[in-house]
Design an enzyme around this catalytic site. Sequence first.
Site, PDB file in Angstrom:
ATOM      1  N   GLY A   1       0.819  -1.206   0.000  1.00  0.00           N
ATOM      2  CA  GLY A   1       0.000   0.000   0.000  1.00  0.00           C
ATOM      3  C   GLY A   1       0.851   1.253   0.000  1.00  0.00           C
ATOM      4  O   GLY A   1       2.074   1.221   0.186  1.00  0.00           O
ATOM      5  N   GLN A   2       0.161   2.375  -0.213  1.00  0.00           N
ATOM      6  CA  GLN A   2       0.841   3.673  -0.269  1.00  0.00           C
ATOM      7  C   GLN A   2       0.119   4.628   0.668  1.00  0.00           C
ATOM      8  O   GLN A   2      -1.106   4.715   0.643  1.00  0.00           O
ATOM      9  CB  GLN A   2       0.801   4.237  -1.709  1.00  0.00           C
ATOM     10  CG  GLN A   2       1.431   5.596  -1.882  1.00  0.00           C
ATOM     11  CD  GLN A   2       2.953   5.517  -1.904  1.00  0.00           C
ATOM     12  OE1 GLN A   2       3.512   4.621  -2.520  1.00  0.00           O
ATOM     13  NE2 GLN A   2       3.607   6.456  -1.228  1.00  0.00           N
ATOM     14  N   GLY A   3       0.863   5.341   1.515  1.00  0.00           N
ATOM     15  CA  GLY A   3       0.284   6.315   2.429  1.00  0.00           C
ATOM     16  C   GLY A   3       0.934   7.669   2.277  1.00  0.00           C
ATOM     17  O   GLY A   3       1.852   7.865   1.473  1.00  0.00           O
ATOM     18  N   GLY A   4       0.432   8.615   3.064  1.00  0.00           N
ATOM     19  CA  GLY A   4       0.968   9.971   2.978  1.00  0.00           C
ATOM     20  C   GLY A   4       2.382  10.086   3.501  1.00  0.00           C
ATOM     21  O   GLY A   4       3.129  10.989   3.105  1.00  0.00           O
TER      22      GLY A   4
ATOM     23  N   GLY B   1       4.595   7.310   3.574  1.00  0.00           N
ATOM     24  CA  GLY B   1       5.511   6.308   3.052  1.00  0.00           C
ATOM     25  C   GLY B   1       4.789   5.182   2.343  1.00  0.00           C
ATOM     26  O   GLY B   1       3.567   5.169   2.206  1.00  0.00           O
TER      27      GLY B   1
ATOM     28  N   VAL C   1       4.332   0.869   1.981  1.00  0.00           N
ATOM     29  CA  VAL C   1       4.405  -0.351   2.777  1.00  0.00           C
ATOM     30  C   VAL C   1       4.670  -1.538   1.854  1.00  0.00           C
ATOM     31  O   VAL C   1       3.993  -1.713   0.830  1.00  0.00           O
ATOM     32  CB  VAL C   1       3.101  -0.570   3.578  1.00  0.00           C
ATOM     33  CG1 VAL C   1       3.218  -1.829   4.443  1.00  0.00           C
ATOM     34  CG2 VAL C   1       2.795   0.640   4.441  1.00  0.00           C
TER      35      VAL C   1
ATOM     36  N   LYS D   1       7.302  -0.349   6.366  1.00  0.00           N
ATOM     37  CA  LYS D   1       6.897   0.974   5.865  1.00  0.00           C
ATOM     38  C   LYS D   1       8.158   1.812   5.664  1.00  0.00           C
ATOM     39  O   LYS D   1       8.842   2.165   6.633  1.00  0.00           O
ATOM     40  CB  LYS D   1       5.942   1.669   6.826  1.00  0.00           C
ATOM     41  CG  LYS D   1       5.489   3.039   6.323  1.00  0.00           C
ATOM     42  CD  LYS D   1       4.274   3.564   7.060  1.00  0.00           C
ATOM     43  CE  LYS D   1       4.637   4.037   8.446  1.00  0.00           C
ATOM     44  NZ  LYS D   1       3.508   4.729   9.111  1.00  0.00           N
TER      45      LYS D   1
ATOM     46  N   ASP E   1      -5.149   9.676  15.313  1.00  0.00           N
ATOM     47  CA  ASP E   1      -5.490   9.319  13.929  1.00  0.00           C
ATOM     48  C   ASP E   1      -6.248   7.982  13.880  1.00  0.00           C
ATOM     49  O   ASP E   1      -5.946   7.094  13.091  1.00  0.00           O
ATOM     50  CB  ASP E   1      -4.228   9.232  13.073  1.00  0.00           C
ATOM     51  CG  ASP E   1      -4.527   9.440  11.583  1.00  0.00           C
ATOM     52  OD1 ASP E   1      -5.638   9.901  11.257  1.00  0.00           O
ATOM     53  OD2 ASP E   1      -3.651   9.140  10.765  1.00  0.00           O
TER      54      ASP E   1
END
Length: 638
Positions: free
Chosen positions: A331-334, A336, A338, A352, A449
């Site tokens: 996956g992709q987050g704000g 970084g 993973v 991550k 969060d």
Amino acid sequence: MSMKLFKARFTSGAHKLVRTMLIYSLFCFILAVDVAEAVPIQDDCKVRRCNHQDPPVRFPFRLEGQQSPHCGYPHPGFQLSCSENKQTLLKIPRSLELLVKHIDYEAQRIDLYFPGGCLWRQLLDLNLSAFPFAVEQQGFSRLKARRSQPAESNYTLFECSSQEKALYKRYRVACLSTPGSQIIAFTSGAYYGFNLLNCSYFGKISTPISPYGIRFQLRWYKPDCGDCEAQGRGCRLNNNNSTKEQTECFYIPKNHIGLGERLMVAGIVSGSSIAAAIAIAVGWRYRLDKKEKESQVKIEKFLEDYKELKPSRYSYADIKRITNHFKDKLGQGGYGTVFKGRLSSDVLVAVKVLNNFKGNGEEFINEVGSMGRIHHVNVTRLVGFCADGYDRALVYEYLPNESLEKFIFAAEGKDRSLSWEKLQDIAVGVAKGIEYLHQGCEQRILHFDIKPHNILLDHNFNPKISDFGLAKLCSKEQSAISMTTARGTMGYIAPEVLSRNFGNVSYKSDVYSFGMLLLEMVGGRKNIDVTVENTSQVYFPEWAYDRLDKGEEFGIRIEDDAQTGIAKKLMIVGLWCIQWYPVDRPSMKVVVQMLEGELDVLTMPPNPFASTDPPKTMGATTPRKPVNRDLPTISEME
């Protein structure tokens, strides 16, 4: 346990086993002697069989070639034999062979079977005057039947022309007749009165065996051993009688074996027992050694995996090796990307890799500083980290079912993939995890969060809170922290984080985010959804409160009353958690109690969307709290 202690215990156990084996062997020897004494006399008159299904052969019968002549009654009819295919036979002169199917020694009856062919031809002109069996006479008592003489059936046979076929049809012997002539049979002069001018005498049969059948039940009357059999005793010839046909009853000996034979039997039995005991001991030792080796391998593997699971520092080269050069992206987050990785053959991880160009390293510090203190079943475990120059990464335990987000926000037209019971379990697990962060750690950890994307699910769909990049630490004695900028995800941020008019930032901010999470779990959609047709449903919490307050249906697919109760409970608890003012929200400890309790005891929360309306309750009225709140403020801990 040390290896020396283990060996000492093993040696002691082995000595005990040997001592037990010796005692057991002596016991087996004594028992074998007793058993040997109970073995009946081994002579040539013991019971014999042609096969295990055929009847046993004993006096007055004897089995030719296996029992001596003195073992049976001195009459040819009592001599039996075994065929080539191991069947018991009764032979009669002129090669007539009958199969023996059963022998009743007490009733003195024998069941015979003629296997095939023409029995008339076999019996024709056969002299059975010395045949010891007769057809059993009906209507006689046992005593009278024994005193009566064997009965015979007499048949007179004539050969007639085929023209007389219709006249003598019922008397015709099919197996002796031919197309040109027919053989007819009459019993005991029954032919008188018949016109036999076209017939000639063919022969005569005198026999106790009915030539019309193939199965016979015959009786013998001499020797009379029925009384001996009824008393459970044996029967044999009386050698002291001059007639040599007189019989006597005798008790069957049980202890009629010599010392040598008893010792031989005892030796065989005890030897077998000792051999079995030795085999068991060898097998036990082998199994123990195998079990010890398996235990050592298991312990070594555990220590290797435990070493891998300890929060460790990795180099960037280690991170590339663990992720197989970032081959499997999860996956992709704000903050970084993973990747899936592997520490050992059985330990999978999620890595991550942080974006180096964002922030000043605060997220990395928050994550490692927070998660390094956490050990809870509902919080993701930090396995390790990497801080190699500008390259930074975080290594977590791998959770195969990804995040809660993909399960509760189902595509349009699709049913939710998690049951209401499982959703309730997940809600309770997340609540316990947040309660642990607030009360169970040395210092209170505020997550800031909480949202479906940050709730990961293991293989059993147990929830685990993740992503502590925005987390803050504070003392458990303090109830609020100061913040210079808002943090979190829009839609889940508590009002006081955005504006101090609602109060100071505290652990109650996580309670608000959790409440929004619960409402999304119930609705199966984002709380703010501008795609719905009805504008009153754009903000789901307000729409849900209105429906709940009026007792109307939620418009959610629910199958039974139990599921309705779960949905209603999650909605009520969620609405309590999203109260505008922090002091109106329950603590996470109370939230857990509400989720695990009964629906009937829950009170309807005040309406957080109408500041002027009086709050409505389920059976109670709750006064509104004043707008101005003063909570003690402390500085953020670096």
